[in-house]
Design a protein around this motif. Sequence first.
Motif, PDB file in Angstrom:
ATOM      1  N   HIS A 246      13.867  71.891 121.122  1.00  0.00           N
ATOM      2  CA  HIS A 246      14.085  70.905 120.056  1.00  0.00           C
ATOM      3  C   HIS A 246      13.482  71.375 118.737  1.00  0.00           C
ATOM      4  O   HIS A 246      12.354  71.886 118.713  1.00  0.00           O
ATOM      5  N   VAL A 247      14.233  71.154 117.663  1.00  0.00           N
ATOM      6  CA  VAL A 247      13.733  71.342 116.309  1.00  0.00           C
ATOM      7  C   VAL A 247      13.938  70.015 115.585  1.00  0.00           C
ATOM      8  O   VAL A 247      15.035  69.460 115.600  1.00  0.00           O
ATOM      9  N   ARG A 248      12.891  69.526 114.993  1.00  0.00           N
ATOM     10  CA  ARG A 248      12.918  68.201 114.348  1.00  0.00           C
ATOM     11  C   ARG A 248      12.297  68.410 112.977  1.00  0.00           C
ATOM     12  O   ARG A 248      11.111  68.734 112.886  1.00  0.00           O
TER      13      ARG A 248
ATOM     14  N   GLN B 191      11.972  67.250 108.804  1.00  0.00           N
ATOM     15  CA  GLN B 191      12.210  66.278 107.733  1.00  0.00           C
ATOM     16  C   GLN B 191      11.518  66.761 106.468  1.00  0.00           C
ATOM     17  O   GLN B 191      10.416  67.294 106.540  1.00  0.00           O
TER      18      GLN B 191
ATOM     19  N   SER C  54      26.445  69.148 111.992  1.00  0.00           N
ATOM     20  CA  SER C  54      27.242  67.934 111.855  1.00  0.00           C
ATOM     21  C   SER C  54      26.426  67.004 110.981  1.00  0.00           C
ATOM     22  O   SER C  54      25.366  66.530 111.389  1.00  0.00           O
TER      23      SER C  54
ATOM     24  N   VAL D 188      21.410  64.396 105.925  1.00  0.00           N
ATOM     25  CA  VAL D 188      20.973  64.407 107.332  1.00  0.00           C
ATOM     26  C   VAL D 188      21.972  65.241 108.112  1.00  0.00           C
ATOM     27  O   VAL D 188      23.156  65.248 107.809  1.00  0.00           O
ATOM     28  N   PHE D 189      21.476  65.977 109.088  1.00  0.00           N
ATOM     29  CA  PHE D 189      22.421  66.696 109.954  1.00  0.00           C
ATOM     30  C   PHE D 189      21.819  67.075 111.290  1.00  0.00           C
ATOM     31  O   PHE D 189      20.618  67.279 111.413  1.00  0.00           O
ATOM     32  N   LEU D 190      22.723  67.104 112.266  1.00  0.00           N
ATOM     33  CA  LEU D 190      22.390  67.664 113.574  1.00  0.00           C
ATOM     34  C   LEU D 190      22.716  69.150 113.509  1.00  0.00           C
ATOM     35  O   LEU D 190      23.563  69.568 112.719  1.00  0.00           O
TER      36      LEU D 190
ATOM     37  N   GLU E 298      22.985  73.001 115.897  1.00  0.00           N
ATOM     38  CA  GLU E 298      22.817  73.855 117.072  1.00  0.00           C
ATOM     39  C   GLU E 298      22.262  75.181 116.589  1.00  0.00           C
ATOM     40  O   GLU E 298      22.739  75.727 115.599  1.00  0.00           O
TER      41      GLU E 298
ATOM     42  N   ALA F 185      18.602  75.819 120.904  1.00  0.00           N
ATOM     43  CA  ALA F 185      17.846  74.620 120.512  1.00  0.00           C
ATOM     44  C   ALA F 185      18.753  73.622 119.818  1.00  0.00           C
ATOM     45  O   ALA F 185      19.771  73.968 119.229  1.00  0.00           O
ATOM     46  N   LEU F 186      18.349  72.385 119.917  1.00  0.00           N
ATOM     47  CA  LEU F 186      19.065  71.270 119.308  1.00  0.00           C
ATOM     48  C   LEU F 186      18.225  70.800 118.124  1.00  0.00           C
ATOM     49  O   LEU F 186      17.045  70.500 118.281  1.00  0.00           O
TER      50      LEU F 186
ATOM     51  N   VAL G 167      17.525  68.426 114.526  1.00  0.00           N
ATOM     52  CA  VAL G 167      17.786  67.206 113.761  1.00  0.00           C
ATOM     53  C   VAL G 167      17.079  67.365 112.421  1.00  0.00           C
ATOM     54  O   VAL G 167      15.861  67.560 112.391  1.00  0.00           O
TER      55      VAL G 167
ATOM     56  N   GLU H 127      16.563  66.176 108.203  1.00  0.00           N
ATOM     57  CA  GLU H 127      16.709  65.077 107.234  1.00  0.00           C
ATOM     58  C   GLU H 127      15.955  65.444 105.960  1.00  0.00           C
ATOM     59  O   GLU H 127      14.792  65.826 106.000  1.00  0.00           O
TER      60      GLU H 127
ATOM     61  N   GLU I 129       8.638  69.635 113.728  1.00  0.00           N
ATOM     62  CA  GLU I 129       8.183  69.656 115.116  1.00  0.00           C
ATOM     63  C   GLU I 129       9.096  70.568 115.914  1.00  0.00           C
ATOM     64  O   GLU I 129      10.319  70.517 115.761  1.00  0.00           O
TER      65      GLU I 129
END
Lengths: 391, 391, 391, 391
Positions: free
Chosen positions: A163-165, A167, A217, A254-256, A258, A263-264, A266, A268, A283
């Motif tokens: 996961h990559v988060r 902001q 996306s 904002v975008f999702l 890949e 990794a997925l 998110v 912003e 994160e």
Amino acid sequence: MSTETQRELGVAMIGYAFMGAAHSQGWRTAPHFFDLPLRPAMRVVAGRNPDGVAAAAEKLGWSESSTSWSELLERDDIDLIDICTPGDSHRDIALAALAAGKHVLCEKPLANSVAEAQEMADAAERAAARGVVAMVGFTYRRVPAIQLARSLVEQGRLGTIQHVRAQYLQDWLADSRAPLTWRLDKEKAGSGALGDIGAHIIDLTQFITGQQITNVSGALKTFVSERPIAEDLSGLSGTAGTDMGPVTVDDAAVFLAELSGGALGVYEATRFAHGRKNAIRIEINGSRGSLAFDFEDMNVLHFFDATEPSETGGFRRIVVTEPEHAYVANWWPAGHGLGYEHGFTHQVVDLVTAIAQGTRPSPSFTDGLYVQRVLDAVERSSHSRAGWTEV
Amino acid sequence: MSTETQRELGVAMIGYAFMGAAHSQGWRTAPHFFDLPLRPAMRVVAGRNPDGVAAAAEKLGWSESSTSWSELLERDDIDLIDICTPGDSHRDIALAALAAGKHVLCEKPLANSVAEAQEMADAAERAAARGVVAMVGFTYRRVPAIQLARSLVEQGRLGTIQHVRAQYLQDWLADSRAPLTWRLDKEKAGSGALGDIGAHIIDLTQFITGQQITNVSGALKTFVSERPIAEDLSGLSGTAGTDMGPVTVDDAAVFLAELSGGALGVYEATRFAHGRKNAIRIEINGSRGSLAFDFEDMNVLHFFDATEPSETGGFRRIVVTEPEHAYVANWWPAGHGLGYEHGFTHQVVDLVTAIAQGTRPSPSFTDGLYVQRVLDAVERSSHSRAGWTEV
Amino acid sequence: MSTETQRELGVAMIGYAFMGAAHSQGWRTAPHFFDLPLRPAMRVVAGRNPDGVAAAAEKLGWSESSTSWSELLERDDIDLIDICTPGDSHRDIALAALAAGKHVLCEKPLANSVAEAQEMADAAERAAARGVVAMVGFTYRRVPAIQLARSLVEQGRLGTIQHVRAQYLQDWLADSRAPLTWRLDKEKAGSGALGDIGAHIIDLTQFITGQQITNVSGALKTFVSERPIAEDLSGLSGTAGTDMGPVTVDDAAVFLAELSGGALGVYEATRFAHGRKNAIRIEINGSRGSLAFDFEDMNVLHFFDATEPSETGGFRRIVVTEPEHAYVANWWPAGHGLGYEHGFTHQVVDLVTAIAQGTRPSPSFTDGLYVQRVLDAVERSSHSRAGWTEV
Amino acid sequence: MSTETQRELGVAMIGYAFMGAAHSQGWRTAPHFFDLPLRPAMRVVAGRNPDGVAAAAEKLGWSESSTSWSELLERDDIDLIDICTPGDSHRDIALAALAAGKHVLCEKPLANSVAEAQEMADAAERAAARGVVAMVGFTYRRVPAIQLARSLVEQGRLGTIQHVRAQYLQDWLADSRAPLTWRLDKEKAGSGALGDIGAHIIDLTQFITGQQITNVSGALKTFVSERPIAEDLSGLSGTAGTDMGPVTVDDAAVFLAELSGGALGVYEATRFAHGRKNAIRIEINGSRGSLAFDFEDMNVLHFFDATEPSETGGFRRIVVTEPEHAYVANWWPAGHGLGYEHGFTHQVVDLVTAIAQGTRPSPSFTDGLYVQRVLDAVERSSHSRAGWTEV
């Protein structure tokens, strides 16, 4: 340590607003804390307004001022062009500078379009063959906590990244009466929150994970479509006038995503998050651990090591001010934290070192181009409500 | 798991205010989450006001109510007396109960004076010889994060303890119009912040470090010497009336301490720290690491392991909700935190288990006496401005 | 903005270690971010080692180096002496400089004894009559969050101050093998944690509250009495050799305090708090509100306003990077935080401004003397185990 | 307060695992802290395993056990059916119970498909006409900090909501050897992280903002496609066996969202975020202020009021334990925080009160249906990589 015979690196800077002040502090400060292989000489600052640029030269510590950046390219005592203008002039200046055999440091985002960025990256490749280097100014990479994050991922301490988060939250436009500045004008700025601050978290997360964003996306949003035209500018803001003008860029993006390693993501970026002043929050979760960073507490990295026994496992609040941490040994004792501008000093150190060693500095224009392609994919995904879009 | 033939433990509780409600929740809840070796039967709650105590019996889940605690000591179906009254009655009830062969759980502080506490500890020693046990209610010991702190020190993870830093901060008296309640009356309460909340940090730090406070140098302070007399009480507060009465206890207590293992302590207890609601803050520094705890984030313990490489060393924020942590496996999955009252359930579990196993529960009346002696030394040091005073 | 005709202020600095580097950064940087009424000219750096001081001159940006500070006092082009040496030489240099009509900036603590500090304060008073000013370098006052704290107290937002809780926690001596440096030598340093870091929290809390510490009751402790002699020094530490030498100062200092406005203080300074790198932690509780600060998050001040309705009351995490905050408008946009060294730039700004305006800068030598008297009272209280001792 | 003549509410619970234990604690505890208009009678717990359910009855405090939930619907002494089973049986039990005139409390998510949820919502509407109520168990709504968040938005303290940022992060599946349980089986659970924990943040953000999610663009991801089959279950986990089985649900779900009031949402639910134990993190940014919440610090709400002067503006850390806060006055004094399970007690209070008052409790089955439609839209968007999808 510098010596009588140390070779100089003649520097000219174009633009002298917020980024010009930050870059100048970097050029001025680096030799006093780091042993540089070349001695930067702050020769000229260039800008369009003769009085403004003359005052800037004195204030920021440049020997001369000029109203013509193109003339500077003909001077033998200028080795490097430092581009601190808005994005719409990056391409022209950089191409000309590289063609003239000048090294280039260019502020981010690299350009206002993929096409421009591609030209620049191509030019940088050609220049490299002649020993002329180009670097794009993603300075947040040079925060010691970010360097530590990169290092931990490289060492495998996080395992496979899942996961990559990310902001980037600011609030300076949350007030609908905040004035219209060039950063809200698509012609000048290319995009809004997306390119201005979203570009940073794209670059940082790719840098930390070593992965590239391959598909996105996204959605862009403009909450306030019209603002009072600015009359007097300083820093990021200015004084609002009475005439109104259109906001032509996004207030938030904002975008999702890949990423190339599976990794997925998110993402912003917004300037409408009241109370968040410059919150770059990242994160990363991997199969062996996690990282968390917030620029509002920039000397700290949080690291969770999942190989610890669960009885004593927990996010470690690492105060990244130890001599072992990148760049830190040249500054102050442990706990005497660095500030925003130190990244610009580190940028000078790394760039000057690469030039002296004949290596290519990082991030390259190709890296900057890739960020531009991600920005472009987010825009395409958003404008057509197209969902997943290839970078 | 309890069975038909499981032996009961008949319980009577004296007092039904804040502590009575908390103890009742412990007695009611323990059997539903823990496998107890004895089945607690909540037989009687006693108090002076017939209507009040009858209502409390129904509300709190006791089978009967009584206005005479002494009568309860004659009943065969009562095995344990749980004392939740103000400190001025602890001695009389506890001595009588132990003499009658009843186990005793007594709220802290154990008594209002060292002399009383000494009598109680002596009586507990004598009772123990007859298989009758006594415990003092320092329930904060039973917060899982505190148990983990104790365990880390015991395992040597902190090395030699050098610093103890403990604060108990509340703010419910910071408003000078807050009413006069029994907790502000020296006759009833023995002391103010010192005994009410200071006692907790004395006990907790001695428990965690395994060291005793041997010398203190302290000061007591009453910021507001007169308050409106309370008319209607609930919880810690009440409604202010128009008549004024004197505050006869300390509003705040501070003291330096020397501990038996060579640590240097700094303690502070106050009800005048605006914005701190129930902040029990404890930091321990040892030669190999450090701990930090704040009850305002009670499911978390911070642990710094100085044997880590300094590049990745940092205080770990341990979320103390893993099955490996004390008491936790009987509650909820990881991250589903516990609250204030859970300590009272854990207290019941440990007490009932000790009774069934014929062991002496901890903290003992002797432990409670020692806390009382520390409180007394602080008062002596303070009243005579005597500086260092032996416990 | 500076002009051709702007008057210069000739500066000489004595000492070029940690503090010399920090002061130099202040002198170099101030003119580039602030409009100074005088132009600081970094003329000479002085020190005993000819090679060392010559290298320092080049590295730190001073025009010349010198091995004789006394010669500098005879030069007309030197207007100000900046003393960055250990405490044992402060008195001699300052007295001579003031006598020679030079302005003086002296690092803290002002001196190694009250007697020395008294002489210096007296000399500063006499010099002031001749328009020569003296300032002591308690730079932490100039962190914007600390300025805001002072301002809130001054505005009455905290009401009557009741509690002062101050800690200065470091861990660079927690390792018993850390080498012996001048900071552990009573002859050079005067005292250990007490004077080195305790002095800062004494000054800061007196500054913020506007109250003076009038009585103290303290204890000093040396946990490690012998250490390997340092062979190579850098920053706060050095390389341990094989020979051992005695530690003649305190490792930790703790004391209770009474303040002139009725507040009760608790102070602690230690270099043995593993995991705390430079944690200057200050909490102030008043009748109308509270403040909390931790230098490990130096751009933040926590403020609790007790006049808020309790439903929405809470400590506000104020990110002190708004243009309204002291010094900030001259730096970066909101959220782009400052670092440790910025205080030294602010110090230059305030000192140069005072000199140009003919006012006396703050903190004065008299302020420094008062801190010295508090330090002395803590030592007296501690050495005789005397308890409460008048300042 | 309850009285002799107080009417009872006969309750039967179906299922007795994690949720059964939590609901039981709610039923047992509510009458002891709140004055309920009806007295809940814990009549029967039902489950398939005769021994298991008999043991559960004793442990959890139910008078009887049963292996047939359908028989319970015929009993006159059962007024309410509390459904705590996996999602695949919700529809059958709820429809039958409502048809039999029993009130229903159903755990979330309401069902495993929109079609089922629609049937249930329709049945609930019909039942309401007959005075029979239905509620879905989104208990996190009943955390006092969440109630305060809702209240602040309702009062207009945030202005127009622009950003919703919600994450539900756990890590109990991050270990690829964690065993296969029913929550990883699409037949039983309907979906994975999406329905199990994503449903909570969908509900919470809709509740707090008063807006509905109208469009989503999402992605689901399964990082570990095969796991060891669980042999022994407890809580959320179990013991891994040696046989492997397929994971048929998502490990993580992310989606962008458009809300009915114009807000832009970013949602993420995962069980692969090492170090995050039960981190329900919600941030709301509006034109007048912001909110932030993290269940790992569940007694706290952070609130930024943008109408404050910027000098003293900052996120307030509101400790939501004051008597003014929802539910709190019935528990403990300020600062004595609540835990995870308290929401279940509050749920009982609200449900019983609604039944007694003849009003319809909230969240309704229609609310639950709407969450189900959002989940379904996310699945549709994800499975076809369709991008924006209408709810």
